[in-house]
Design an enzyme around this catalytic site. Structure first.
Site, PDB file in Angstrom:
ATOM      1  N   CYS A   1      13.377   2.603  -6.655  1.00 25.46           N
ATOM      2  CA  CYS A   1      13.126   2.723  -8.098  1.00 25.46           C
ATOM      3  C   CYS A   1      13.275   4.193  -8.485  1.00 25.46           C
ATOM      4  O   CYS A   1      12.470   4.737  -9.243  1.00 25.46           O
ATOM      5  CB  CYS A   1      11.764   2.167  -8.480  1.00 25.46           C
ATOM      6  SG  CYS A   1      10.370   2.837  -7.565  1.00 25.46           S
TER       7      CYS A   1
ATOM      8  N   CYS B   1       8.609  -2.736   3.362  1.00 24.71           N
ATOM      9  CA  CYS B   1       7.882  -2.045   2.293  1.00 24.71           C
ATOM     10  C   CYS B   1       7.622  -3.022   1.154  1.00 24.71           C
ATOM     11  O   CYS B   1       7.968  -2.784   0.002  1.00 24.71           O
ATOM     12  CB  CYS B   1       8.651  -0.826   1.804  1.00 24.71           C
ATOM     13  SG  CYS B   1       9.291   0.243   3.133  1.00 24.71           S
ATOM     14  N   ALA B   2       6.972  -4.144   1.487  1.00 27.55           N
ATOM     15  CA  ALA B   2       6.963  -5.327   0.624  1.00 27.55           C
ATOM     16  C   ALA B   2       5.930  -5.320  -0.493  1.00 27.55           C
ATOM     17  O   ALA B   2       6.116  -6.009  -1.498  1.00 27.55           O
ATOM     18  CB  ALA B   2       6.764  -6.585   1.479  1.00 27.55           C
ATOM     19  N   ALA B   3       4.813  -4.620  -0.331  1.00 31.37           N
ATOM     20  CA  ALA B   3       3.750  -4.679  -1.352  1.00 31.37           C
ATOM     21  C   ALA B   3       4.252  -4.108  -2.682  1.00 31.37           C
ATOM     22  O   ALA B   3       5.074  -3.193  -2.686  1.00 31.37           O
ATOM     23  CB  ALA B   3       2.520  -3.913  -0.879  1.00 31.37           C
ATOM     24  N   PRO B   4       3.807  -4.681  -3.812  1.00 34.16           N
ATOM     25  CA  PRO B   4       2.787  -5.731  -3.962  1.00 34.16           C
ATOM     26  C   PRO B   4       3.286  -7.157  -3.785  1.00 34.16           C
ATOM     27  O   PRO B   4       2.537  -8.105  -3.970  1.00 34.16           O
ATOM     28  CB  PRO B   4       2.293  -5.506  -5.388  1.00 34.16           C
ATOM     29  CG  PRO B   4       3.490  -4.993  -6.111  1.00 34.16           C
ATOM     30  CD  PRO B   4       4.215  -4.119  -5.126  1.00 34.16           C
ATOM     31  N   GLY B   5       4.555  -7.338  -3.451  1.00 33.63           N
ATOM     32  CA  GLY B   5       5.052  -8.656  -3.105  1.00 33.63           C
ATOM     33  C   GLY B   5       5.898  -9.347  -4.138  1.00 33.63           C
ATOM     34  O   GLY B   5       6.260 -10.523  -3.954  1.00 33.63           O
ATOM     35  N   GLY B   6       6.257  -8.675  -5.209  1.00 35.65           N
ATOM     36  CA  GLY B   6       7.059  -9.315  -6.246  1.00 35.65           C
ATOM     37  C   GLY B   6       8.411  -9.789  -5.747  1.00 35.65           C
ATOM     38  O   GLY B   6       8.824 -10.926  -6.002  1.00 35.65           O
ATOM     39  N   LYS B   7       9.106  -8.936  -5.028  1.00 42.04           N
ATOM     40  CA  LYS B   7      10.431  -9.304  -4.517  1.00 42.04           C
ATOM     41  C   LYS B   7      10.308 -10.333  -3.397  1.00 42.04           C
ATOM     42  O   LYS B   7      11.138 -11.242  -3.277  1.00 42.04           O
ATOM     43  CB  LYS B   7      11.167  -8.051  -4.042  1.00 42.04           C
ATOM     44  CG  LYS B   7      11.360  -6.999  -5.130  1.00 42.04           C
ATOM     45  CD  LYS B   7      12.017  -5.747  -4.583  1.00 42.04           C
ATOM     46  CE  LYS B   7      12.042  -4.639  -5.623  1.00 42.04           C
ATOM     47  NZ  LYS B   7      10.673  -4.130  -5.927  1.00 42.04           N
TER      48      LYS B   7
ATOM     49  N   ASP C   1      13.201  -1.937   0.322  1.00 40.17           N
ATOM     50  CA  ASP C   1      12.786  -1.298  -0.929  1.00 40.17           C
ATOM     51  C   ASP C   1      12.089  -0.005  -0.513  1.00 40.17           C
ATOM     52  O   ASP C   1      10.872   0.042  -0.351  1.00 40.17           O
ATOM     53  CB  ASP C   1      11.843  -2.228  -1.695  1.00 40.17           C
ATOM     54  CG  ASP C   1      11.525  -1.713  -3.080  1.00 40.17           C
ATOM     55  OD1 ASP C   1      12.054  -0.654  -3.456  1.00 40.17           O
ATOM     56  OD2 ASP C   1      10.734  -2.357  -3.792  1.00 40.17           O
TER      57      ASP C   1
END
Length: 454
Positions: free
Chosen positions: A395, A271-277, A342
């Site tokens: 979150c 669940c990577a988008a938007p890619g910050g982590k 995430d």
């Protein structure tokens, strides 16, 4: 003076101010609010389109007004009910949303009373409701004359500006401090930056900000984390085009640190988008054997490539698939040393950034999300090596998505154990619930799980 209704207008003798030439920014704002509350569209969908319609100097005002109305909606509704005999219905319903905007301007903003009234009245014309100008004018003027704002609501959830479903959940989960949490969630959040240590040191970045006369605070515990203290535009900060930093809340920045990527490890960011982590993982550890970004939404996945490109990171290994559809995204049948999940969640920890969450979510959504989280946890656990670790993150601040979710997973999964989030800190627990406003952070939850060896 009696309350007013859209069907039986009371004749108002005060002059109606004619609309100025050109667009009416209040009409654009009312349409955006209407789209969220009546058409159930997200701010991420509505606001960019609205901002394209306004002048550059008006963008900040539009953003502030739309967000402000959504943050104070129950209070605005409480006031308006005292000024109208009945709701405005059918094609004219957008005027009710325009009135929310007018009331917000009068009480919460620095807009002059004259401008708040006259320009809100003028917005009736582009909204094709010119026949309701007198109504809008009278309601806004009566709000001031009758000192409506001085009469506090008896219902606590209204004074806290919460919908019923969330008020009940928040009070049940945090009986001792739910009011403080609600207040924090109605505040404007700070902007946090994460320095890309592969491109510039935190010390040099601080010097660049100081040289540009940009006010900031550097976090004592996380030196690569900066909080902006002014309203500088992100794309005009030093080093934006050169990939010196990313915008990421301090709470979310803990993810890569808790994951602690090591050389030659294989890592999955689900669940990577938007890619910050994902980008943060690559910044901390450039010597990974493999790092896969998994995302179900193809459109949102494009942001991962955009972020890695700007930051000067290696081309991402992005896979578009449902996390539960393992055969589709892991045809190599690879097991991972570490997995960051995430998970899809209610996003109740970031309401201050996305106030539309309060009005788009429903109580039933939470139980559906809990079921989905459990499914993804079980699926991804099968892709973890023995001895490997899974970092579960949301979150959210709701226990059923966080502590209860993890407890249920541990109870049904024999080879799963909880381990400290940060073993370098003596006594550090295996989970952490960050509440909105804590050290300026968003609400966030982390739990670290390890797979036992057979």
């Amino acid at each position: 003076m009696p309350a007013l209704t859209g069907l039986n207008l009371v004749k108002n003798r005060e002059p109606i101010i004619k609309a100025q030439s050109g667009y009416n920014i209040r009409a654009i704002a009312a349409k955006a609010i209407f789209a969220v509350l009546e058409q159930r569209k997200s701010l991420q969908e509505v606001l960019p389109e609205a901002l394209l319609k306004v002048k550059e100097q008006d963008k900040a005002w539009l953003h502030e007004m739309v967000y402000g109305v959504l943050r104070q909606l129950p209070t605005l509704q409480f006031w308006l009910r005292q000024l109208l005999q009945s709701p405005i219905k059918n094609d004219a319903r957008i005027i009710e949303h325009l009135l929310y905007l007018g009331l917000y301007q009068l009480h919460f903003s620095r807009v002059s009373q004259y401008a708040a009234v006259s320009e809100t009245v003028s917005a009736c014309q582009p909204l094709k409701q010119a026949h309701l100008k007198n109504l809008v004018n009278a309601v806004l003027r009566n709000f001031e004359r009758q000192s409506i704002a001085d009469k506090p609501p008896e219902e606590e959830r209204v004074s806290l500006n919460l919908p019923k479903w969330y008020y009940k959940k928040l009070k049940a989960a945090y009986p001792d401090n739910y009011q403080d949490i609600a207040v924090q969630q109605a505040c404007k959040p700070p902007i946090w930056l994460r320095v890309n240590v592969r491109n510039i040191s935190a010390t040099d970045f601080a010097a660049a900000l100081s040289s540009a006369q940009i006010q900031f605070e550097q976090d004592a515990q996380m030196p690569s984390t900066f909080k902006l203290l002014d309203n500088s535009r992100i794309n005009q900060l030093p080093g934006y085009e050169d990939g010196w930093f990313s915008v990421q809340d301090k709470a979310a920045q803990h993810a890569a640190h808790y994951l602690a990527p090591q050389p030659q490890e294989t890592i999955l960011d689900a669940c990577a988008a938007p890619g910050g982590k994902y980008c943060h993982i690559l910044e901390l550890q450039p010597a990974l054997q493999q790092c896969i970004a998994l995302e179900v939404d193809e459109i949102r996945s494009k942001s991962i490539l955009e972020n890695t490109t700007r930051l000067g990171l290696a081309a991402p290994d992005v896979r578009i698939a449902d996390a539960n559809d393992i055969a589709r995204w892991n045809s190599e049948q690879r097991l991972f040393d570490k997995i960051l999940l995430d998970a899809p969640c209610s996003a109740t920890g970031i309401i201050r950034r996305h106030p539309d969450i309060l009005w788009l979510r429903k109580n039933q959504d939470i139980s559906n999300l809990v079921s989905l989280q459990a499914q993804i946890l079980d699926s991804l656990w099968s892709q973890l090596k023995p001895g490997g670790t899974l970092l579960y993150a949301t979150c959210s601040i709701l226990p059923e998505e966080n502590t209860q979710q993890v407890a249920a997973f541990l109870a049904r999964t024999e080879d799963a154990i909880a381990i400290p989030l940060d073993p370098t800190h003596s006594g550090d627990g295996s989970e952490r619930q960050i509440l909105p406003g804590e050290s300026g952070m968003d609400g966030f939850y982390y739990a670290k799980l390890q797979k036992r060896y057979p």
